[in-house]
Design an enzyme around this catalytic site. Structure first.
Site, PDB file in Angstrom:
ATOM      1  N   SER A  83       0.695  -1.265  -0.009  1.00  0.00           N
ATOM      2  CA  SER A  83       0.091  -0.181  -0.090  1.00  0.00           C
ATOM      3  C   SER A  83       0.788   1.360   0.025  1.00  0.00           C
ATOM      4  O   SER A  83       0.326   2.288  -0.520  1.00  0.00           O
ATOM      5  CB  SER A  83      -1.008   0.063   1.144  1.00  0.00           C
ATOM      6  OG  SER A  83      -0.184  -0.123   2.415  1.00  0.00           O
ATOM      7  N   HIS A 117      -5.597  -3.983  -1.746  1.00  0.00           N
ATOM      8  CA  HIS A 117      -5.576  -2.909  -2.638  1.00  0.00           C
ATOM      9  C   HIS A 117      -5.783  -3.521  -4.165  1.00  0.00           C
ATOM     10  O   HIS A 117      -5.688  -2.841  -5.192  1.00  0.00           O
ATOM     11  CB  HIS A 117      -4.314  -2.271  -2.624  1.00  0.00           C
ATOM     12  CG  HIS A 117      -4.329  -1.561  -1.393  1.00  0.00           C
ATOM     13  ND1 HIS A 117      -4.767  -0.202  -1.374  1.00  0.00           N
ATOM     14  CD2 HIS A 117      -3.706  -1.390  -0.233  1.00  0.00           C
ATOM     15  CE1 HIS A 117      -4.675   0.489  -0.442  1.00  0.00           C
ATOM     16  NE2 HIS A 117      -4.143  -0.294   0.488  1.00  0.00           N
ATOM     17  N   LYS A 142     -12.460  -1.206  -0.095  1.00  0.00           N
ATOM     18  CA  LYS A 142     -11.771  -0.339  -0.969  1.00  0.00           C
ATOM     19  C   LYS A 142     -12.643  -0.294  -2.307  1.00  0.00           C
ATOM     20  O   LYS A 142     -13.607   0.343  -2.479  1.00  0.00           O
ATOM     21  CB  LYS A 142     -10.392  -0.747  -1.210  1.00  0.00           C
ATOM     22  CG  LYS A 142      -9.685  -0.415   0.220  1.00  0.00           C
ATOM     23  CD  LYS A 142      -8.148  -0.923   0.209  1.00  0.00           C
ATOM     24  CE  LYS A 142      -7.452  -1.012   1.497  1.00  0.00           C
ATOM     25  NZ  LYS A 142      -7.532  -0.114   2.405  1.00  0.00           N
TER      26      LYS A 142
END
Ligand SMILES: Cc1ncc(COP(=O)(O)O)c(C=O)c1O
Length: 395
Positions: free
Chosen positions: A183, A211, A242
């Site tokens: 990240s 992610h 996310k």
């Protein structure tokens, strides 16, 4: 009543302010999107969100949450095994597993919980737990909770990993865990090498694709799809906070025995309420939306390519890569904080990160691109970045 503990904490907080690492919580007054209304600032362009596909505000996703609220109520009122499993949890898990091509999935209230509820549950003293040194804090805490001996390999250093795999050959199980996309750097795990090494040494490979789900691969199936290695990762954890709607929640995907064992023994499952039905329903709508709209992933890839190219064109040097996490290293923490403050003043919301979140001397602004950005959003943000970078003598 204030105690000496409060005095100490207050004095440390003052230190954070002096060192330029104090975090201000900026208040948003509208839905997450390419632009958002921020208290005291009006509308700003967001380059600081994990809303990679822009699904936070997609009508189907919002409506799914609203109708689940009406149909199922505000909360589960209990943990999963007592009376907290709703139809929407089961549907979400079935569809997530099928989308990500695993036998089974289990939802958690966060990926933090999925990670901390994984390793300590399935490993014990006779095993070996092997983790990339740059893994996310939730993996680090998951490792800390686990009784298996711990080993850390240098970031993405396959020779170092192989050394540890050889040294731990006598362990009952060896368990290797890595982020899919890291990240802070935005780099991608070396999955082909990890798969080959884990196969050769008969180790279990777990990837946290928080992610990467919805982000990597032609259809958003994450790091395994990016490398054409679907079916080769043993365990995949991820977040629903996310790309998949951006609300909250996490999950673990794996084989039926693994997931069944987690249902039976994973402590965040047993001792903490289940994902609220509204959130589960929005996440389910996001998974369905993503399955039907791979072009959203392609728009994200195109925006990422464009943004990275244009940053180079204005003379900045983002950390090279292919992901929508685009860090620009500035050196000192105060510089990164200053740049993000100036950008915000000009209407672009980008977070600066300094020590100790990133190593000393590698403070950065971290830009995050979304499929929700139009070319106009990106161009406006880039021209502001250029202006601020020139002011700070960075270009
Ligand atoms: C790699 C990784 N794992 C786990 C998490 C935690 O996810 P959640 O917000 O669902 O707890 C994050 C969030 O920042 C992350 O980046």
């Amino acid at each position: 009543m204030r105690t000496s503990l409060d005095d100490r904490l207050q004095s440390e907080i003052e230190g954070f302010k002096r060192d330029g690492v104090y975090k201000r919580l900026l208040e948003l007054q509208g839905p997450q999107g390419a632009r958002v209304k921020m208290a005291g600032r009006g509308e700003v362009i967001v380059l600081s969100s994990n809303n990679y596909l822009g699904l936070c505000a997609v009508p189907e996703v919002v409506e799914a949450g609203r109708s689940a609220l009406v149909r199922l109520g505000a909360g589960t009122g209990s943990v999963r095994f007592i009376c907290g499993t709703f139809d929407v949890h089961n549907e979400l898990e079935r569809e997530l597993a099928s989308f990500l091509r695993f036998e089974r999935a289990l939802s958690y209230v966060s990926c933090w919980n999925a990670n901390t509820g994984l390793m300590a549950t399935v490993l014990d003293e006779p095993d070996a737990l092997i983790s990339d040194e740059m893994n996310h804090a939730s993996i680090i805490d998951g490792v800390r909770l686990c009784k298996a001996p711990r080993h850390r390999y240098r970031h993405s250093d396959m020779a170092d990993l192989e050394r540890i795999l050889k040294e731990t050959a006598s362990a009952r199980h060896r368990f290797v865990i890595t982020d899919g996309i890291f990240s802070m750097e935005g780099d991608i795990a070396r999955l082909p090498d990890l798969v080959a090494l884990c196969e050769r040494h008969r180790a279990t490979l777990a990837v946290d694709d928080s992610h990467a789900t919805g982000v990597l691969g032609r259809t958003g199936r994450g790091t395994p799809e990016h490398f054409g290695l679907e079916g080769k990762v043993d365990i995949l954890t991820g977040t629903l906070g996310k790309a998949l709607g951006g609300a909250a929640g996490g999950f673990t995907c794996g084989t039926d025995p693994l997931v069944e064992y987690l249902v039976q023994r994973s402590r965040p499952q047993l001792f903490s309420n289940a994902l609220p039905p509204t959130v589960a329903a929005s996440a389910l709508a996001s998974v369905r939306y993503l399955a039907k709209h791979p072009e959203r992933v392609q728009a994200l890839h195109e925006n990422t390519r464009y943004f990275r190219e244009q940053l180079l064109a204005i003379g900045l040097k983002p950390v090279p890569g292919d992901t929508p996490i685009v860090p620009v290293i500035l050196g000192e923490t105060s510089k990164a904080i200053r740049m993000s403050e100036l950008l915000l003043k000009e209407g672009v919301f980008v977070t600066g990160f300094g020590f100790p979140v990133v190593p000393q001397g590698q403070a950065r602004i971290r830009c995050q691109v979304s499929a929700a950005h139009t070319k106009q959003d990106l161009d406006e943000a880039l021209s502001t970045i250029k202006k601020v970078a020139a002011k700070l003598a960075l270009i």
